[in-house]
Structure formats: C-alpha cells, structure tokens
Design a protein around this motif. Structure first.
Motif, PDB file in Angstrom:
ATOM      1  N   ILE A 313       0.862  -1.187   0.000  1.00 30.16           N
ATOM      2  CA  ILE A 313       0.000   0.000   0.000  1.00 30.16           C
ATOM      3  C   ILE A 313       0.896   1.233   0.000  1.00 30.16           C
ATOM      4  CG2 ILE A 313      -1.864   1.220   1.166  1.00 30.16           C
ATOM      5  CD1 ILE A 313      -2.589  -1.416   2.553  1.00 30.16           C
ATOM      6  N   LYS A 314       0.975   1.899  -1.139  1.00 28.53           N
ATOM      7  CA  LYS A 314       1.767   3.130  -1.240  1.00 28.53           C
ATOM      8  C   LYS A 314       0.856   4.326  -0.964  1.00 28.53           C
ATOM      9  CE  LYS A 314       4.745   3.688  -4.590  1.00 28.53           C
ATOM     10  NZ  LYS A 314       5.290   3.934  -5.955  1.00 28.53           N
ATOM     11  N   VAL A 315       1.263   5.155  -0.027  1.00 33.39           N
ATOM     12  CA  VAL A 315       0.437   6.295   0.378  1.00 33.39           C
ATOM     13  C   VAL A 315       1.235   7.577   0.193  1.00 33.39           C
ATOM     14  CG1 VAL A 315      -0.857   7.382   2.243  1.00 33.39           C
ATOM     15  CG2 VAL A 315      -0.788   4.885   2.068  1.00 33.39           C
ATOM     16  N   PHE A 316       0.644   8.533  -0.530  1.00 34.14           N
ATOM     17  CA  PHE A 316       1.214   9.869  -0.671  1.00 34.14           C
ATOM     18  C   PHE A 316       0.580  10.754   0.404  1.00 34.14           C
ATOM     19  CE2 PHE A 316       1.475   7.992  -4.916  1.00 34.14           C
ATOM     20  CZ  PHE A 316       2.816   8.185  -5.208  1.00 34.14           C
ATOM     21  N   ARG A 317       1.375  11.145   1.372  1.00 32.82           N
ATOM     22  CA  ARG A 317       0.892  11.968   2.493  1.00 32.82           C
ATOM     23  C   ARG A 317       1.180  13.426   2.152  1.00 32.82           C
ATOM     24  NH1 ARG A 317       3.984   9.995   7.367  1.00 32.82           N
ATOM     25  NH2 ARG A 317       2.176  10.557   8.649  1.00 32.82           N
ATOM     26  N   LEU A 318       0.180  14.078   1.574  1.00 36.59           N
ATOM     27  CA  LEU A 318       0.403  15.405   1.002  1.00 36.59           C
ATOM     28  C   LEU A 318       0.778  16.444   2.048  1.00 36.59           C
ATOM     29  CD1 LEU A 318      -2.469  15.520  -1.653  1.00 36.59           C
ATOM     30  CD2 LEU A 318      -0.229  14.442  -1.768  1.00 36.59           C
ATOM     31  N   PHE A 319       0.287  16.291   3.255  1.00 38.72           N
ATOM     32  CA  PHE A 319       0.609  17.278   4.291  1.00 38.72           C
ATOM     33  C   PHE A 319       2.056  17.151   4.762  1.00 38.72           C
ATOM     34  CE2 PHE A 319      -0.524  13.478   6.473  1.00 38.72           C
ATOM     35  CZ  PHE A 319       0.150  13.473   7.668  1.00 38.72           C
ATOM     36  N   GLU A 327       6.104  10.026   0.895  1.00 36.28           N
ATOM     37  CA  GLU A 327       5.686   8.770   0.271  1.00 36.28           C
ATOM     38  C   GLU A 327       6.103   7.609   1.167  1.00 36.28           C
ATOM     39  OE1 GLU A 327       6.901   6.044  -3.583  1.00 36.28           O
ATOM     40  OE2 GLU A 327       6.968   8.238  -3.778  1.00 36.28           O
ATOM     41  N   VAL A 328       5.111   6.842   1.627  1.00 33.29           N
ATOM     42  CA  VAL A 328       5.402   5.707   2.507  1.00 33.29           C
ATOM     43  C   VAL A 328       4.724   4.463   1.946  1.00 33.29           C
ATOM     44  CG1 VAL A 328       5.676   7.122   4.577  1.00 33.29           C
ATOM     45  CG2 VAL A 328       3.414   6.239   3.964  1.00 33.29           C
ATOM     46  N   CYS A 329       5.222   3.295   2.364  1.00 34.65           N
ATOM     47  CA  CYS A 329       4.651   2.021   1.932  1.00 34.65           C
ATOM     48  C   CYS A 329       4.313   1.176   3.153  1.00 34.65           C
ATOM     49  CB  CYS A 329       5.630   1.261   1.034  1.00 34.65           C
ATOM     50  SG  CYS A 329       5.903   2.020  -0.566  1.00 34.65           S
ATOM     51  N   TYR A 330       3.174   0.501   3.064  1.00 30.49           N
ATOM     52  CA  TYR A 330       2.752  -0.419   4.119  1.00 30.49           C
ATOM     53  C   TYR A 330       2.526  -1.800   3.495  1.00 30.49           C
ATOM     54  CZ  TYR A 330       1.448   4.119   6.176  1.00 30.49           C
ATOM     55  OH  TYR A 330       1.446   5.414   6.633  1.00 30.49           O
TER      56      TYR A 330
END
Length: 356
Positions: A313-319, A327-330
């Motif tokens: 699960i790649k998540v772009f954390r805009l804040f 950019e983090v991966c779970y």
C-alpha cells in the motif's frame, strides 16, 4: 232569386275589420316565431356555454395534473440522483489539478503546501486524476479493496491454502479464542453468541466477491461491477468487516508464533510493544472494534492490512510534502512480487485513490 248586394258603405266598413284580423294573425305568428327562436338561442347558448365551461375545466384539470405529475417526477428523479450519488462511495475520476484548485483556495501556508504537493503528483509522479472516496471511518479499507477488485488481483497465497470462511470457527475451537464474541461490527456494539455466524457470512461474501472479480479479464466490465458493488452500503459494510477480521486473524497467528519463539515480521513485534495492543484481544478491543465506528485505520493498522492482503500500500501523504514521509509504503518489507495499490491523504485520516 239573386242575393241582395251589400251597400258600398257596409263593404267599406268590412275592409278595415278584415285588415286588422290579418295584422293580428301576422303579429301572432311573428311573436311565436320570435319566442321560438329566442328559446332555441337560449338553449343553444346554454349548451355552448356548458360545453365551453366543461372544455375549459377539462383543460385546467389536465394542466394541473400535468404540472403536479411533472413536479412529482422532478422530485423523484432528484431523489434518485441524490440517493445514487450518496451511495456511490468511490466517485468517478476527476482531473487532479482541477480538484486541487477547487479544494485548496486561498494563500495560507497550508493551502500553498497542498497545491505544491498536488503539482508534484501531477508533473513528476504522473498522477493525472483522482477518485474521491466517501469520508467515513471505513475509507482506508474501501480505498484498498476497491483497487484490489478493480485491478482483478488474485487471493493472497495464504488464502489459497485455507478456507477463509472457516476461520472464525478455527479461532474459537482450535485456538480457544472465545473472547472473539466481543467483536464489534462497526457501529454495532454487541452481537453476542451470533458473532461467529455474522463473521462467517461476511468472510464468505468477501471470498465470493474476490473470486468473481479476479476471474474477470475485461477491465471495463470489472469497472462497471465495481461501480455497482461500491454503491451498495450493506454489502460494503460486510466486506469491510471481513477485512477487519482477516487482520485480526493474522495478528492472532503472529501472536501464537511469537509465543513459540518463531520468527515473525517486525511490524507485528512493533504492534505488540504497544500497551494498547500487547495481544490480539487488546488489539481488537482498543483498536479494531472502533474501526468503522469512531475512527479509521492508524498507520500500524495499515501495515497489518497490507501484510494480511499481501499488497504493498503506497500512500502519498500530502501534508508531509518536502519531507521523507511524503511517500510511505505499508508494509515496508513487502515481497517484491506483491502487487501495489496507491492512496493519497491530506491528513492521515481520510484517503482518496490516485489514478496514474
């Protein structure tokens, strides 16, 4: 003998009398004719007036009926449109920068940061569109499951080896987890002894839907079916509860392995170091039972979700733009062959789906 002739004076007197009688007769016929015509006209006029009144009344009735039905139809169509839109939990694709311009106006530092983050996604990460996801406490689960189904991803390897519909009973009878009766289905606070039957139905639905979507090769057909499925709030609710249970099952399995000193992924060791999730029961009571009700998934829960479904699960954390956590991966240690799904979030609370 010949009749005696009247004198001239008598004949003169007789003529006015005959003339007066004729005049009276003509006047009488004229009067009768006039009365007859007047009566006929009144009758005809009354009939015409009645017919016109009836016609006008009929036209007014149908006009009112048309306006009434039109108004009701307009309200009904509007209701259906609002209902469909409200139930469509994953909306259609919209242009990323247009969405950003609509959502982040103004010149505050935070608004500027968000616009820069969206521009980064558009120009450098090649994300051109975004799907808005309904903002509730299931939106992380919804965003991940929608992409699994829309991409037609197959079952995780461990699910292929087990009948996941029997996992609720396995936890109870094989591992003695009778505490699972305290499981909460989102806003439902208590289910009692019926929890196993409800969980089994949820997991069976997840298995059936996953099997169906993974067997469809046509992308357009899968997309159409996703739109239908993710417009049914009742089915969605069951699918998300099934995902929560799958996470609980994996946590329980890891905990049992840890007790026997077997190697487990580091994310589970991190999970068990928290006081609020030191074992599966506390994880369920303090975290999982609240998902869908008062809160969504936390970051550590996203690790568990990715591991349980064998997706990265790649998540772009805009804040967090311009930081290493943008950019983090779970999970971070996912296997190379695991498929990838992407999310974007503006606050780590609600998620949307980026479209490359």
């Amino acid at each position: 003998m010949a009749a005696r002739r009247s004198p001239p004076q008598e004949r003169e007197r007789q003529r006015p009398r005959d003339s007066a009688a004729g005049n009276d007769q003509v006047h009488s016929w004229t009067l009768v004719t006039s009365q007859a015509l007047d009566t006929a006209w009144r009758v005809a006029k009354g009939s015409v007036t009645l017919a016109v009144s009836f016609l006008v009344g009929t036209l007014c009735y149908f006009r009112s009926l048309h306006l009434y039905l039109g108004h009701r139809l307009k309200r009904w169509i509007g209701y259906l449109q609002r209902r469909f839109k409200r139930n469509l939990s994953v909306e259609a694709e919209v242009d990323l920068l247009s969405y950003c311009a609509r959502e982040w106006k103004g010149e505050t530092p935070h608004a500027k940061l968000m616009r820069e983050a969206y521009e980064e996604l558009f120009w450098r990460r090649h994300i051109k569109c975004v799907r808005q996801v309904r903002r509730d406490n299931y939106d992380a689960l919804r965003s991940v499951l929608f992409q699994i189904f829309s991409q037609g991803l197959s079952f995780p390897s461990w699910m292929k080896e087990k009948d996941i519909a029997k996992l609720p009973e396995k936890l109870l009878f094989s591992q003695g987890c009778n505490w699972i009766q305290q499981y909460s289905f989102g806003p439902e606070k208590y289910t009692g002894s019926n929890v196993f039957g409800k969980l089994r139905k949820c997991v069976e639905l997840l298995k059936a839907q996953w099997t169906e979507f993974s067997g469809i090769k046509d992308d357009h057909k899968r997309g159409s079916m996703c739109n239908i499925l993710f417009s049914d709030a009742i089915l969605e609710y069951k699918l998300y509860e099934a995902l929560k249970f799958i996470m609980l099952y994996q946590v329980t399995e890891a905990y049992e392995q840890m007790k026997t000193e077997k190697a487990i992924p580091s994310l589970f060791r991190l999970l068990f170091t928290r006081e609020t999730s030191s074992d599966p029961l506390s994880f369920m009571m303090n975290h999982l039972n609240s998902v869908g009700d008062t809160c969504g998934l936390e970051q550590i829960d996203m690790f568990v979700l990715g591991y349980s479904l064998e997706v990265k699960i790649k998540v772009f954390r805009l804040f967090r733009f311009n930081s290493r956590d943008f950019e983090v991966c779970y999970p971070e240690e996912s296997l190379r062959e695991w498929p990838e799904v992407s999310l974007l979030t503006e606050n780590d609370c609600h998620y949307h789906i980026p479209v490359f």
